[in-house]
Design a protein around this motif. Structure first.
Motif, PDB file in Angstrom:
ATOM      1  N   MET A 279     -17.170  -2.113 -55.908  1.00 39.81           N
ATOM      2  CA  MET A 279     -16.224  -3.187 -56.245  1.00 39.81           C
ATOM      3  C   MET A 279     -15.497  -3.587 -54.964  1.00 39.81           C
ATOM      4  SD  MET A 279     -16.175  -3.909 -59.572  1.00 39.81           S
ATOM      5  CE  MET A 279     -14.520  -4.369 -60.061  1.00 39.81           C
ATOM      6  N   PRO A 280     -15.569  -4.861 -54.550  1.00 43.03           N
ATOM      7  CA  PRO A 280     -14.978  -5.264 -53.273  1.00 43.03           C
ATOM      8  C   PRO A 280     -13.526  -5.717 -53.382  1.00 43.03           C
ATOM      9  CG  PRO A 280     -16.280  -7.057 -54.142  1.00 43.03           C
ATOM     10  CD  PRO A 280     -16.371  -5.925 -55.151  1.00 43.03           C
ATOM     11  N   PHE A 281     -12.807  -5.628 -52.252  1.00 45.35           N
ATOM     12  CA  PHE A 281     -11.522  -6.309 -52.138  1.00 45.35           C
ATOM     13  C   PHE A 281     -11.335  -6.748 -50.696  1.00 45.35           C
ATOM     14  CE2 PHE A 281      -8.327  -3.713 -49.967  1.00 45.35           C
ATOM     15  CZ  PHE A 281      -8.902  -2.453 -49.953  1.00 45.35           C
ATOM     16  N   ASN A 282     -10.286  -7.521 -50.430  1.00 45.62           N
ATOM     17  CA  ASN A 282     -10.076  -8.145 -49.122  1.00 45.62           C
ATOM     18  C   ASN A 282      -8.908  -7.529 -48.377  1.00 45.62           C
ATOM     19  OD1 ASN A 282     -12.125 -10.159 -49.456  1.00 45.62           O
ATOM     20  ND2 ASN A 282     -10.729 -11.278 -50.795  1.00 45.62           N
ATOM     21  N   SER A 283      -9.020  -7.549 -47.066  1.00 48.27           N
ATOM     22  CA  SER A 283      -7.911  -7.213 -46.179  1.00 48.27           C
ATOM     23  C   SER A 283      -7.947  -8.202 -45.025  1.00 48.27           C
ATOM     24  CB  SER A 283      -8.035  -5.767 -45.692  1.00 48.27           C
ATOM     25  OG  SER A 283      -6.836  -5.367 -45.068  1.00 48.27           O
ATOM     26  N   SER A 284      -7.011  -8.095 -44.086  1.00 45.88           N
ATOM     27  CA  SER A 284      -6.947  -9.091 -43.018  1.00 45.88           C
ATOM     28  C   SER A 284      -6.707  -8.440 -41.671  1.00 45.88           C
ATOM     29  CB  SER A 284      -5.854 -10.118 -43.306  1.00 45.88           C
ATOM     30  OG  SER A 284      -4.588  -9.485 -43.390  1.00 45.88           O
ATOM     31  N   LEU A 285      -7.070  -9.153 -40.615  1.00 45.22           N
ATOM     32  CA  LEU A 285      -6.888  -8.714 -39.237  1.00 45.22           C
ATOM     33  C   LEU A 285      -5.662  -9.409 -38.644  1.00 45.22           C
ATOM     34  CD1 LEU A 285     -10.580  -8.787 -37.917  1.00 45.22           C
ATOM     35  CD2 LEU A 285      -9.365  -6.982 -39.156  1.00 45.22           C
TER      36      LEU A 285
END
Length: 340
Positions: A279-285
């Motif tokens: 199951m995917p989720f997002n993060s940020s740089l």
């Protein structure tokens, strides 16, 4: 005590998870090529769910990956050069759920289907479907001339209501069997996959397990929790059914194949599925680029990881001879199987 798996609970947990990891991204690293590289490597190191599994599967060593790509980072490099290095690093994961998104491009891994035969043809499908098929929201369907029902679901992003499914199954009521064609279905909403699978389920059925990360270590996971598929309260299919698969069956469509393979009187025909069991989720740089990755590992009813796909009951490949004759080898095999 066994409990019905709640996707609402999991979704709420997934929504909260990025909040727990946001401090890793921007507060600890500078917005420089070096800072963005370190942030991305650490996000994957602490939160990606398949590092141990892929180490066992093909020898992935995430620390060695760091050493390999670190020397390619230069604080004077352009954004496009940085993107190329970071996307290459993520490609080492061999995961179709892993993407790096910038304004100018999306880093992706598509070898889960690019290196294999398609085993699907729009030209052949038009020969079987004609123009007189019916459409119920996301599903196209018709009865073939041997009284076999045929249902085509191209994407689980296309919604389907219970009323739509009732009408489809009423139309197929007198058919000897049913073909559900999900070839080239790359996923979408898992709720749609569950809704359709529930029409073939007649008792509460264990379909697999899941875990979630409990810490930054590669082995920091909760104990496995069971996932169950409950029968639909609406009209259900009681006759034999065949699900058609190929390498482009991915993510929620892969899960649908996992569910259906556990059910009696249902057979999978075609090629090995593409996988995508996290199951995917997002993060940020720090520079604003977003990264999507697998965070929650999923397993089948036997406890096996499905990240690299599942094998059908009958592995059938499209032949050149059949194609020249306008025949879909996989559909024809399914028809013969149902006729028996």
């Amino acid at each position: 005590m066994k409990q019905l798996f709640s996707w609402l609970t999991l979704c709420l947990w997934l929504c909260a998870l990025p909040l727990l990891t946001a401090c890793v991204d921007e507060e600890e690293f500078d917005n420089t090529p070096q800072g963005n590289f370190e942030a991305l490597w650490k996000i994957i190191d602490e939160h990606y769910c398949f590092l141990n599994y892929k180490h066992e599967a093909y020898g992935l060593d995430w620390q060695q990956v760091y050493d390999k790509y670190r020397v390619r980072i230069d604080n004077d490099m352009s954004n496009k050069q940085l993107f190329e290095v970071l996307a290459g690093m993520l490609g080492e994961l061999r995961d179709g759920h892993v993407n790096l998104n910038a304004a100018h491009d999306m880093g992706r891994y598509w070898s889960w289907y690019e290196d294999y035969p398609t085993n699907f043809s729009d030209t052949l499908l038009r020969r079987y479907m004609g123009t007189d098929y019916q459409i119920a929201s996301g599903i196209k369907y018709k009865i073939l001339d041997d009284n076999i029902g045929y249902m085509r679901y191209e994407s689980f992003n296309d919604g389907i209501g219970e009323g739509n499914l009732d009408e489809v199954f009423k139309h197929m009521l007198l058919c000897r069997g049913l073909i559900i064609d999900i070839r080239n279905n790359s996923g979408g909403m898992l709720t749609n996959a569950e809704k359709l699978a529930a029409r073939f389920c007649h008792k509460l059925t264990l379909v697999g397990y899941y875990q979630h990360k409990t810490g930054p270590g590669h082995s920091d996971f909760s104990s496995r929790e069971e996932r169950y598929l409950a029968p639909s309260a609406n009209l259900r299919w009681n006759k034999p059914a065949v699900v058609l698969t190929n390498r482009r069956v991915f993510s929620a469509a892969n899960e649908f194949a996992v569910y259906m393979k556990t059910l009696p009187n249902v057979f999978l025909v075609g090629d090995h599925t593409g996988g995508g069991a996290g199951m995917p989720f997002n993060s940020s740089l720090p520079n604003g680029w977003s990264v999507r990755f697998s965070a929650v590992p999923m397993y089948d009813a036997q406890g096996e990881a499905c990240e690299f796909g599942i094998e059908p009951h009958y592995n059938v490949q499209q032949t050149d001879d059949d194609f020249a004759k306008g025949r879909d080898t996989i559909i024809e095999y399914a028809r013969r199987l149902l006729a028996q």
